[in-house]
Design a protein around this motif. Sequence first.
Motif, PDB file in Angstrom:
ATOM      1  N   MET A   5       0.828  -1.205   0.000  1.00  0.00           N
ATOM      2  CA  MET A   5       0.000   0.000   0.000  1.00  0.00           C
ATOM      3  C   MET A   5       0.862   1.254   0.000  1.00  0.00           C
ATOM      4  O   MET A   5       0.598   2.217  -0.731  1.00  0.00           O
ATOM      5  N   HIS A   6       1.920   1.244   0.803  1.00  0.00           N
ATOM      6  CA  HIS A   6       2.818   2.396   0.867  1.00  0.00           C
ATOM      7  C   HIS A   6       3.474   2.631  -0.494  1.00  0.00           C
ATOM      8  O   HIS A   6       3.603   3.781  -0.940  1.00  0.00           O
ATOM      9  N   ALA A   7       3.870   1.553  -1.158  1.00  0.00           N
ATOM     10  CA  ALA A   7       4.498   1.679  -2.476  1.00  0.00           C
ATOM     11  C   ALA A   7       3.512   2.207  -3.507  1.00  0.00           C
ATOM     12  O   ALA A   7       3.837   3.095  -4.310  1.00  0.00           O
ATOM     13  N   VAL A   8       2.299   1.693  -3.496  1.00  0.00           N
ATOM     14  CA  VAL A   8       1.278   2.140  -4.457  1.00  0.00           C
ATOM     15  C   VAL A   8       0.966   3.617  -4.258  1.00  0.00           C
ATOM     16  O   VAL A   8       0.836   4.378  -5.226  1.00  0.00           O
ATOM     17  N   GLU A   9       0.840   4.046  -2.996  1.00  0.00           N
ATOM     18  CA  GLU A   9       0.553   5.448  -2.712  1.00  0.00           C
ATOM     19  C   GLU A   9       1.651   6.366  -3.241  1.00  0.00           C
ATOM     20  O   GLU A   9       1.403   7.542  -3.520  1.00  0.00           O
ATOM     21  N   ASN A  10       2.859   5.838  -3.371  1.00  0.00           N
ATOM     22  CA  ASN A  10       3.990   6.636  -3.852  1.00  0.00           C
ATOM     23  C   ASN A  10       4.361   6.313  -5.293  1.00  0.00           C
ATOM     24  O   ASN A  10       5.404   6.760  -5.779  1.00  0.00           O
ATOM     25  N   GLY A  11       3.533   5.503  -5.968  1.00  0.00           N
ATOM     26  CA  GLY A  11       3.786   5.179  -7.369  1.00  0.00           C
ATOM     27  C   GLY A  11       5.022   4.342  -7.604  1.00  0.00           C
ATOM     28  O   GLY A  11       5.698   4.495  -8.622  1.00  0.00           O
ATOM     29  N   LYS A  12       5.335   3.424  -6.687  1.00  0.00           N
ATOM     30  CA  LYS A  12       6.549   2.619  -6.787  1.00  0.00           C
ATOM     31  C   LYS A  12       6.211   1.150  -6.999  1.00  0.00           C
ATOM     32  O   LYS A  12       5.161   0.674  -6.601  1.00  0.00           O
ATOM     33  N   GLU A  13       7.159   0.426  -7.608  1.00  0.00           N
ATOM     34  CA  GLU A  13       7.035  -1.011  -7.835  1.00  0.00           C
ATOM     35  C   GLU A  13       8.089  -1.704  -6.979  1.00  0.00           C
ATOM     36  O   GLU A  13       9.289  -1.573  -7.218  1.00  0.00           O
ATOM     37  N   LEU A  14       7.648  -2.460  -5.972  1.00  0.00           N
ATOM     38  CA  LEU A  14       8.582  -3.019  -5.001  1.00  0.00           C
ATOM     39  C   LEU A  14       9.504  -4.078  -5.579  1.00  0.00           C
ATOM     40  O   LEU A  14      10.567  -4.353  -5.019  1.00  0.00           O
ATOM     41  N   GLY A  15       9.118  -4.686  -6.680  1.00  0.00           N
ATOM     42  CA  GLY A  15       9.985  -5.675  -7.304  1.00  0.00           C
ATOM     43  C   GLY A  15      11.316  -5.095  -7.746  1.00  0.00           C
ATOM     44  O   GLY A  15      12.287  -5.831  -7.960  1.00  0.00           O
ATOM     45  N   GLU A  16      11.394  -3.762  -7.882  1.00  0.00           N
ATOM     46  CA  GLU A  16      12.627  -3.091  -8.296  1.00  0.00           C
ATOM     47  C   GLU A  16      13.507  -2.702  -7.106  1.00  0.00           C
ATOM     48  O   GLU A  16      14.573  -2.120  -7.282  1.00  0.00           O
ATOM     49  N   TYR A  17      13.053  -3.018  -5.897  1.00  0.00           N
ATOM     50  CA  TYR A  17      13.737  -2.560  -4.689  1.00  0.00           C
ATOM     51  C   TYR A  17      14.572  -3.671  -4.052  1.00  0.00           C
ATOM     52  O   TYR A  17      14.304  -4.860  -4.227  1.00  0.00           O
ATOM     53  N   THR A  18      15.600  -3.253  -3.301  1.00  0.00           N
ATOM     54  CA  THR A  18      16.363  -4.135  -2.426  1.00  0.00           C
ATOM     55  C   THR A  18      15.903  -3.884  -1.001  1.00  0.00           C
ATOM     56  O   THR A  18      15.754  -2.728  -0.592  1.00  0.00           O
TER      57      THR A  18
END
Length: 694
Positions: free
Chosen positions: A443-456
Amino acid sequence: MTKDGQQVRLGADIGGTFTDVALEVGAEMFSAKVLTNYTAPEQGIVDGIALALDKAGLGFGDIDTVIHGTTLATNALIERRGAHTALITTKGFRDVIEMRTENRFEQYDLDIVLPAPLVPRNERFVLDERIDAGGKVLKAIDSAELDALVGTILAGGFESVAIGLIHSYVNGAHERQIRDALLAKAPGLSVSISSEVSPQMREFQRFNTVCANAYVKPLMESYLRRLVGKLQDEGADCPVFMIHSGGGIISVDAAIEHPVRLLESGPAGGAIFAAHVARRYGIDRVLSYDMGGTTAKICLIDGAVPKTAKTFEVARTYRFKKGSGMPISIPVIEMVEIGAGGGSIASIDSMRQIRVGPHSAGSEPGPACYGRGGDRPTVTDADLVLGKLDPEGFAGGKMRLDVAACDGAMTTHLGDPLGSDAATAAFGLCEVVDENMSNAARMHAVENGKELGEYTMIAFGGAAPLHAGRLCEKLGITELLVPPGAGVGSAIGFLRAPFGFESVRSAYVKLSAFDHGTVNATLAELRDEAVSFVRSGAPDAEPVLECTAYMRYAGQGWEVPVNVEVREYAAADEAAFRKGFETVYEDLFGRLIDKLDIEIVSWSLRASSEATPAPAVTVAEPERDAPRDTTRRIFDARSSEYLEAAVVARADLAVGTRVAGPAAIIEDETTTIITAAQDVTMQADGCLLIRSRA
């Protein structure tokens, strides 16, 4: 300072369950973890420091600097055990903190109950005064009315007073006049004024913030004075500094005056710790995951800079829903916090489903397996049942876990009601916790327009390494770093924080009538205030300045942050502000809006010393496999069965050594669980790099 001339710096973090200490002697790190002492928290810190000093072969007199963060102010707000506080406000605005805003945090709940205001109605007082939105005095304070009010306050036996008047963020003269009148009659009275604590528009948030500051101020002053005195009694004749919610360091005196700035100090240290690791590895996108004994915190870090905000909430009362808590208008590192720590208590609801938190067993009595009187199942108990923890080796063998008490609590409160055994109940409990955390991260990622699969992911805190591997599987994250000292990560983060302070102020400017004089005056005030805080702790530092203007289209209800230069502006610079806003707005929403004026509502300016250098680390690829001499049965959630897992001491891993999952990498402060679908490789700086094989 040691005889070798090495600086001795110490970070101390008080959490809901554990007090963490990180002692840095030159390039060496020594750490300690002790149960939080609720009766005398300063004694818990001293006990932890003594353990760390003993490991380093040093004494209290060798310490050069202490940097401290604590959840005591936050806990005081949540538990409503602060000072007896009065609120003084403008006539007609007595009920602002009770009426809140028009937003409903649970739209379809017909029986919704709003959180009780921090100050009850009969302890809120008014003055017939008025300042307009431009700062002009419309109605001056009547001296006779003020004298009568001062008498009422003093007769009421209040320990602290909050003053919040309409439009005082533009002109705080009336608030200062009231404070002076109170202190003239009662010099020892604790008084907080909103024009200094949070000079921002939106009276509900501003009034709440000054009330919160006043509510915890006597408590925090007493605690910090005791802590400094206790350290001096032990022989530590060194300065003590505090980490604040925005991730900078301030003096104890500044913290005593503005204790509301300490509300998220511990979690802020964790985010700084993760950002420092990200800089070492050159990682642009990081999900920071901090799980301790009481809560779990998730923060997005892009470009090695944690995401920040100028408001946040504490003491959420309705399933941790946004809007159900107490809004605080101060600069803060933005993160999602849920009640899912090692001590979070599990129960069965009316639908026969497992629920975890928000209540925690804390350190007293603690989880059932601590053998200190706790009889309810917690996340730590579930981890023990599933084999993630060694009952004989917990906390480096200093604390033996009670397996029988753990099994009894798990069976009685979860297994029997669900018709299952303790292992199945523990599996369900951990899956609920991990799913709650992954949902919060999504939810936090979606609210910020981010895709968590790209994160470490970077995981730290005593409980995070136990759950991070499974969390990565749920989120589709393929790389995970567990830094050395992860069990005391926030305390280490304090040692990486710069001396810094962020000043905020509302100053309304329309671009169609751009007033560069107002802009320059506002920036000068912010710069002087922020720099003075930095110089109080680092007098020789040349502060780095960063400024943000909060802008919106005219008629909109919220603003977007726009980075601006700290310099003198001219009338022609309206175009630079317009371009900056349009770039940010289009990036966030994909389009601009024609023919609408743009306005600046608020400003923030951060002054800070230079960040701690982060030497670059080259990723070490696997060169050899570690022997699997010692094993134990650990439950693997993905395959839903117990598997024989390698048990390897972190201290025994050489650089480039690989351990194939399932495995447990053990150390004194925590254990890192490697799932059956992951491998871990030791890095040159001591980090564990965990990668998914799938």
